[in-house]
Design a protein around this motif. Structure first.
Motif, mmCIF file in Angstrom:
data_model
loop_
_atom_site.group_PDB
_atom_site.id
_atom_site.type_symbol
_atom_site.label_atom_id
_atom_site.label_comp_id
_atom_site.label_asym_id
_atom_site.label_seq_id
_atom_site.Cartn_x
_atom_site.Cartn_y
_atom_site.Cartn_z
ATOM 1 N N LEU A 1 80.772 -11.673 25.958
ATOM 2 C CA LEU A 1 79.937 -12.395 24.995
ATOM 3 C C LEU A 1 78.506 -12.363 25.508
ATOM 4 O O LEU A 1 78.255 -12.713 26.662
ATOM 5 N N LYS A 2 77.583 -11.950 24.661
ATOM 6 C CA LYS A 2 76.164 -11.850 25.030
ATOM 7 C C LYS A 2 75.345 -12.727 24.104
ATOM 8 O O LYS A 2 75.502 -12.661 22.883
ATOM 9 N N ALA B 1 89.292 -18.879 19.193
ATOM 10 C CA ALA B 1 89.847 -17.560 18.905
ATOM 11 C C ALA B 1 90.646 -17.617 17.610
ATOM 12 O O ALA B 1 91.758 -18.124 17.584
ATOM 13 N N GLY B 2 90.046 -17.156 16.542
ATOM 14 C CA GLY B 2 90.700 -17.158 15.236
ATOM 15 C C GLY B 2 90.423 -18.423 14.452
ATOM 16 O O GLY B 2 90.110 -19.470 15.015
ATOM 17 N N ALA B 3 90.546 -18.303 13.150
ATOM 18 C CA ALA B 3 90.240 -19.424 12.257
ATOM 19 C C ALA B 3 91.228 -20.577 12.396
ATOM 20 O O ALA B 3 90.904 -21.718 12.098
ATOM 21 N N ASP B 4 92.436 -20.298 12.893
ATOM 22 C CA ASP B 4 93.468 -21.330 13.005
ATOM 23 C C ASP B 4 93.529 -21.992 14.380
ATOM 24 O O ASP B 4 94.432 -22.793 14.631
ATOM 25 N N ALA B 5 92.616 -21.650 15.277
ATOM 26 C CA ALA B 5 92.672 -22.179 16.653
ATOM 27 C C ALA B 5 92.619 -23.700 16.648
ATOM 28 O O ALA B 5 91.829 -24.316 15.941
ATOM 29 N N GLN B 6 93.488 -24.305 17.445
ATOM 30 C CA GLN B 6 93.567 -25.758 17.538
ATOM 31 C C GLN B 6 92.658 -26.331 18.620
ATOM 32 O O GLN B 6 92.265 -27.485 18.557
ATOM 33 N N ALA B 7 92.351 -25.526 19.651
ATOM 34 C CA ALA B 7 91.547 -26.010 20.776
ATOM 35 C C ALA B 7 90.688 -24.865 21.304
ATOM 36 O O ALA B 7 91.044 -23.688 21.134
ATOM 37 N N PRO B 8 89.573 -25.197 21.935
ATOM 38 C CA PRO B 8 88.727 -24.130 22.503
ATOM 39 C C PRO B 8 89.384 -23.513 23.732
ATOM 40 O O PRO B 8 90.258 -24.113 24.364
ATOM 41 N N THR C 1 88.546 -13.193 14.502
ATOM 42 C CA THR C 1 87.212 -13.778 14.634
ATOM 43 C C THR C 1 87.138 -14.635 15.896
ATOM 44 O O THR C 1 88.151 -15.066 16.434
ATOM 45 N N LEU C 2 85.907 -14.873 16.315
ATOM 46 C CA LEU C 2 85.644 -15.729 17.470
ATOM 47 C C LEU C 2 84.554 -16.717 17.068
ATOM 48 O O LEU C 2 83.441 -16.311 16.728
ATOM 49 N N GLY C 3 84.887 -18.007 17.074
ATOM 50 C CA GLY C 3 83.908 -19.044 16.781
ATOM 51 C C GLY C 3 83.207 -19.444 18.069
ATOM 52 O O GLY C 3 83.862 -19.651 19.093
ATOM 53 N N VAL C 4 81.877 -19.533 18.041
ATOM 54 C CA VAL C 4 81.097 -19.830 19.243
ATOM 55 C C VAL C 4 80.219 -21.058 19.012
ATOM 56 O O VAL C 4 79.492 -21.125 18.017
ATOM 57 N N HIS C 5 80.322 -22.001 19.940
ATOM 58 C CA HIS C 5 79.440 -23.179 19.980
ATOM 59 C C HIS C 5 78.763 -23.189 21.346
ATOM 60 O O HIS C 5 79.422 -22.979 22.370
ATOM 61 N N PHE C 6 77.473 -23.456 21.387
ATOM 62 C CA PHE C 6 76.786 -23.672 22.660
ATOM 63 C C PHE C 6 77.023 -25.112 23.096
ATOM 64 O O PHE C 6 77.487 -25.942 22.313
ATOM 65 N N GLU D 1 78.424 -23.760 14.535
ATOM 66 C CA GLU D 1 79.273 -22.692 15.063
ATOM 67 C C GLU D 1 78.843 -21.365 14.450
ATOM 68 O O GLU D 1 78.513 -21.283 13.273
ATOM 69 N N LYS D 2 78.877 -20.333 15.260
ATOM 70 C CA LYS D 2 78.627 -18.969 14.791
ATOM 71 C C LYS D 2 79.956 -18.234 14.871
ATOM 72 O O LYS D 2 80.633 -18.263 15.900
ATOM 73 N N THR D 3 80.365 -17.598 13.789
ATOM 74 C CA THR D 3 81.617 -16.851 13.770
ATOM 75 C C THR D 3 81.321 -15.367 13.905
ATOM 76 O O THR D 3 80.544 -14.807 13.125
#
Length: 179
Positions: free
Chosen positions: A65-66, A85-92, A132-137, A148-150
């Motif tokens: 990840l950059k 990791a993925g739209a259905d992810a329950q936890a980071p 997909t990968l959801g990213v939060h700083f 969040e950025k997907t």
């Protein structure tokens, strides 16, 4: 004649005062502009960075990840990103605590930070393919910040299991991929 001389002198002195005030105003405006240029660093967010995720050949089962600072102000990449990791992810994904750097990664405009992502391990359980990968700083208190950025994951998706984890932000890609 004397009245005309006094009037001319007053007009001239008024012009000098006006010019001096104008000069002070220009200097103040310049000081404000230079202060803005030297603004205090902010927290990196999805609003002031560009994010990319790529598959790497080594180590296996890893992504990189950059985050590149696209803002005009220096930003801090605190802790590690929260990843979904993925739209259905329950936890980071878990953070790799051993990867914690000695200092917060600081990004001047145009500079990048990196986080290594272990997607799975034979020791992990379950799992599935995410597209997909959801990213939060994170902020300086390790709380999620901004929106969040997907990101789309490479190919037709990537397999993640319970062993998946992400490193803290690193100043270079090699350090991010050593964990």
């Amino acid at each position: 004649m004397r009245i005309a001389t006094r009037f001319t002198a007053r007009v001239a002195s008024s012009a000098v005062v006006a010019a001096a005030l104008a000069l002070v105003g220009v200097q103040a405006a310049g000081a404000t502009a230079s202060a803005a240029a030297k603004a205090s660093p902010v927290t990196c967010t999805t609003a002031n960075t560009a994010l990319t995720v790529t598959e790497v050949s080594r180590p296996i089962n890893h992504l990189l990840l950059k985050a590149t600072n696209t803002g005009t102000t220096t930003c801090y990449a605190h802790y590690a990103p929260f990843l979904r990791a993925g739209a259905d992810a329950q936890a980071p994904l878990a953070w790799v605590e051993e990867s914690k750097p000695q200092a917060v990664v600081t990004l001047k405009p145009g500079q990048s930070a990196y986080a290594g992502i272990l997607t799975y391990s034979p020791d992990g359980e379950g799992g599935g393919t995410a597209k997909t990968l959801g990213v939060h700083f994170t902020d300086k208190k390790a709380a999620a910040t901004g929106k969040e950025k997907t990101l789309n994951l490479p190919k037709t998706g990537v397999f993640f299991n319970s062993a998946a984890a992400v490193t803290y932000w690193q100043a270079n890609a090699a350090d991010a991929l050593t964990w």
